[in-house]
Write a protein that holds these residues in place. Structure first.
Motif, short mmCIF file in Angstrom:
data_model
loop_
_atom_site.label_atom_id
_atom_site.label_comp_id
_atom_site.label_asym_id
_atom_site.label_seq_id
_atom_site.Cartn_x
_atom_site.Cartn_y
_atom_site.Cartn_z
N ALA A 11 0.84 -1.20 0.00
CA ALA A 11 0.00 0.00 0.00
C ALA A 11 0.87 1.24 0.00
CB ALA A 11 -0.91 0.01 1.23
N GLY A 12 0.28 2.35 -0.43
CA GLY A 12 0.99 3.61 -0.40
C GLY A 12 2.15 3.67 -1.39
N PHE A 13 3.00 4.65 -1.18
CA PHE A 13 4.16 4.83 -2.04
C PHE A 13 5.33 5.28 -1.20
CE2 PHE A 13 2.31 9.02 -1.65
CZ PHE A 13 3.40 9.86 -1.56
N ASP A 14 6.53 5.02 -1.70
CA ASP A 14 7.76 5.57 -1.15
C ASP A 14 8.40 6.43 -2.24
OD1 ASP A 14 7.57 4.43 1.34
OD2 ASP A 14 8.83 2.70 0.86
N LEU A 15 8.62 7.70 -1.96
CA LEU A 15 9.30 8.59 -2.89
C LEU A 15 10.64 8.93 -2.29
CD1 LEU A 15 7.74 11.62 -4.78
CD2 LEU A 15 10.11 11.62 -4.00
N ILE A 16 11.71 8.41 -2.88
CA ILE A 16 13.06 8.64 -2.38
C ILE A 16 13.67 9.77 -3.21
CG2 ILE A 16 15.35 7.66 -2.02
CD1 ILE A 16 12.28 5.43 -2.19
N LEU A 17 14.00 10.85 -2.55
CA LEU A 17 14.47 12.05 -3.22
C LEU A 17 15.98 12.20 -3.04
CD1 LEU A 17 13.89 14.64 -4.75
CD2 LEU A 17 13.12 15.67 -2.62
N PHE A 18 16.74 11.76 -4.04
CA PHE A 18 18.19 11.94 -4.02
C PHE A 18 18.49 13.42 -4.30
CE2 PHE A 18 17.48 7.53 -5.08
CZ PHE A 18 18.41 6.86 -4.30
N GLY A 19 19.28 14.03 -3.41
CA GLY A 19 19.44 15.48 -3.47
C GLY A 19 18.36 16.14 -2.62
N GLY A 20 17.99 15.47 -1.52
CA GLY A 20 16.86 15.90 -0.71
C GLY A 20 17.05 17.21 0.03
N THR A 21 18.29 17.72 0.12
CA THR A 21 18.52 19.02 0.76
C THR A 21 18.90 20.08 -0.27
OG1 THR A 21 20.84 18.44 1.19
CG2 THR A 21 19.25 17.97 2.93
N ILE A 49 11.10 10.42 1.35
CA ILE A 49 12.37 10.17 2.03
C ILE A 49 13.47 11.00 1.35
CG2 ILE A 49 14.05 8.42 2.69
CD1 ILE A 49 11.74 6.36 2.41
N GLY A 50 13.95 12.00 2.06
CA GLY A 50 15.05 12.80 1.54
C GLY A 50 16.37 12.07 1.74
N VAL A 51 17.23 12.13 0.72
CA VAL A 51 18.54 11.48 0.78
C VAL A 51 19.61 12.51 0.46
CG1 VAL A 51 20.04 9.81 -0.37
CG2 VAL A 51 17.69 9.18 0.18
N ALA A 52 20.62 12.61 1.33
CA ALA A 52 21.75 13.52 1.09
C ALA A 52 22.89 13.12 2.02
CB ALA A 52 21.33 14.98 1.32
N ARG A 53 23.99 13.85 1.95
CA ARG A 53 25.18 13.50 2.75
C ARG A 53 25.16 14.14 4.13
NH1 ARG A 53 30.60 13.70 -0.88
NH2 ARG A 53 31.33 12.69 1.03
N VAL A 93 17.32 9.93 5.11
CA VAL A 93 18.36 8.90 5.13
C VAL A 93 19.67 9.54 4.67
CG1 VAL A 93 19.17 6.74 4.10
CG2 VAL A 93 16.75 6.99 4.70
N ARG A 94 20.70 9.39 5.50
CA ARG A 94 22.01 9.90 5.13
C ARG A 94 22.70 8.89 4.21
NH1 ARG A 94 27.11 11.23 9.20
NH2 ARG A 94 28.41 12.33 7.64
N MET A 95 23.19 9.38 3.06
CA MET A 95 23.84 8.50 2.09
C MET A 95 25.00 9.21 1.41
SD MET A 95 20.86 6.39 0.03
CE MET A 95 22.11 5.65 -1.05
N ASP A 96 26.04 8.45 1.15
CA ASP A 96 27.10 8.86 0.24
C ASP A 96 26.83 8.09 -1.06
OD1 ASP A 96 29.41 9.08 -1.31
OD2 ASP A 96 30.72 9.20 0.44
N LEU A 97 26.47 8.80 -2.09
CA LEU A 97 26.01 8.14 -3.31
C LEU A 97 27.10 7.34 -4.02
CD1 LEU A 97 23.63 10.87 -4.79
CD2 LEU A 97 23.12 8.96 -3.27
#
Length: 501
Positions: A11-21, A49-53, A93-97
């Protein structure tokens, strides 16, 4: 045996935004997602879900986004209660791409809740597109439920565009790839499709026998602002012509599709791109004008030239203005010139398409010199249509050998339809519509790989001509409509830009 009532459906959706900041996230994407939430069109049960370093907690990320909303226009700002409800969807979510282990951690996090749709929105520097796509595939995040959104510019030239599309195509099926061009989501562009294919009025006139020329203008009154370093590696041709302007040209010139399905529409756009007249050394020299703004005035205040902007290297030859003339070599449009111009620090912020019709073949009335019918499709800052006609102005009695005759004098008049006034100003914005289309899996307003490659194929000779040093940018003062050479180019055909008429 497990009963059907025991099966938990995604159900629902997950939108993962790389470059979230990043700039795009807080300036465009988050406000668009909030408006969809406010309008009740954002599917329930979703996570953003925002993703950045940066090292941020969920609460810190929510506070960051809330602070950015203070810069949003007043009517679109959320109340504290509204934002609190919206913020419950926001996570970080903190990520190093560049690190595979971070993608594995993301995969484990998403696996805790199986969403019906997973959207990977890659709002990073284009140089990271291939890395992100390959790492998503390596981590098993390219499932059939996944859709990937790629922001422009998709490449720096034809070879880099092919390389990116090849990498994306190895990881995802074409139906999962959403190459976004926000101009296609603008209400005015949707009205353009409706005007052409939802009405019978203009179709008999939409051809070379009745149309003298078509002009596409995308003008900005601002300079590069704080984006000097990014812009200097891009320029107006890559930033606006290769994508936005050519998509508008396709919308205005394409044949009616057989239905409203995504591929039927994109097939017709591809035909237009393949019919664009090929460049020659002569037409590159005569039909392309390249400019760069110098210091001038905006609203009575002095503004710096491009070379004085922060982040712009000394002596840069990057263009901030492009005007060009082209033709579409098919039966409908053969011989009709299409003019495209775009630039920064121009006299006004506006985007419009002007369809200039041919004058009456045998005039029997007195009319202003050069007067003819035209249709103006306004895209920004207002959204609407103007139909310019000639109507009876005043009658003049003229002496003639046989007696007194009455000569009717025509005067320009216009019918003006403002869509914001007609339908209300709270209309769905471009990014709001496009984001909802991604979640719903609708590809109609997104660019297919073959049409994108065809657009780069057509632009590539211009880039190579400039790289060979054949056409340094011509200076134009900030606050004007660009280099005088652009007016000279269109005047050679006996026409002029709309503001010069």
């Amino acid at each position: 045996m497990q009963s059907t009532t025991d099966i938990v459906k995604p159900a629902g959706f997950d939108l993962i935004l790389f470059g979230g900041t990043g700039d795009l996230a807080w300036r465009k994407l988050m406000p668009a997602l909030f408006q969809a939430f406010r309008h009740g069109t954002l599917p329930e049960g979703g996570r953003i879900i925002g993703v950045a370093r940066d090292a941020l907690s969920d609460e810190q990320y929510r506070s960051l986004i809330e602070s950015r909303f203070r810069d949003v226009d007043g009517s679109k700002q959320p109340s504290p209660t509204e934002f609190s409800r919206f913020a419950a969807m926001l996570h970080y979510v903190r990520m190093d791409l560049s690190k595979p282990e971070d993608y594995q951690a993301l995969a484990q996090s998403l696996a805790q809740r199986e969403a019906a749709t997973v959207v990977m929105y890659v709002a990073t520097a284009p140089a990271l597109f291939t890395t992100v796509v390959e790492q998503l595939a390596a981590a098993g995040l390219n499932t059939p439920r996944t859709r990937i959104v790629l922001e422009k510019p998709l490449g720096h030239d034809l070879p880099s565009n092919r390389a990116i599309n090849a990498a994306v195509g190895r990881a995802f099926a074409e139906r999962q790839i959403f190459r976004i061009d926000h101009y296609l989501g603008k209400p005015a562009v949707q009205n353009l499709f409706a005007l052409r294919f939802g009405n019978a009025l203009f179709e008999p006139l939409w051809r070379r026998e009745t149309i003298a020329n078509i002009q596409i203008t995308i003008a900005e009154d601002l300079g590069v602002e704080k984006r000097g370093q990014f812009y200097d590696s891009t320029g107006a041709l890559r930033d606006m012509v290769q994508n936005h302007a050519l998509q508008l040209l396709c919308a205005i010139a394409m044949e009616p599709p057989i239905n409203s399905h995504a591929d039927a529409i994109r097939d017709e756009k591809l035909k237009v791109l393949r019919s664009l007249k090929a460049w020659t050394p002569e037409t590159l020299a005569q039909h392309v004008v390249r400019g760069q703004y110098s210091a001038g005035n905006r609203s009575g205040k002095s503004v710096p030239g491009y070379l004085q902007e922060a982040g712009v290297p000394a002596g840069s030859g990057t263009e901030t203005y492009v005007a060009l003339r082209t033709e579409i070599e098919n039966w409908r449009w053969a011989g009709v010139p299409f003019y495209i111009r775009t630039g920064k620090r121009l006299a006004a912020r506006e985007a419009h398409i002007v369809v200039n019709f041919r004058p009456a073949p045998h005039p029997i009335f007195k009319a202003p010199i050069g007067a003819a019918n035209k249709l103006v499709i306004n895209l920004q800052p207002r959204d609407g249509l103007e139909l310019h006609l000639l109507a009876e102005g005043q009658a003049q009695r003229v002496a003639a050998p046989s007696g007194s005759n009455i000569t009717q004098t025509l005067a320009p008049v216009q019918l003006d339809l403002d869509f914001d006034k007609r339908f209300g100003s709270e209309r769905v914005g471009a990014y709001e519509r496009l984001l909802l289309d991604v979640i719903d899996g609708r590809l109609n307003l997104f660019v297919r790989s073959d049409e994108q490659e065809e657009a780069w194929q057509w632009v590539q000779p211009i880039l190579e001509h400039w790289q060979a040093g054949q056409m340094p940018p011509r200076p134009y003062a900030a606050g004007t409509w660009g280099p005088s050479a652009a007016s000279a180019m269109i005047a050679r055909d006996g026409h002029c830009w709309s503001e010069e008429a």
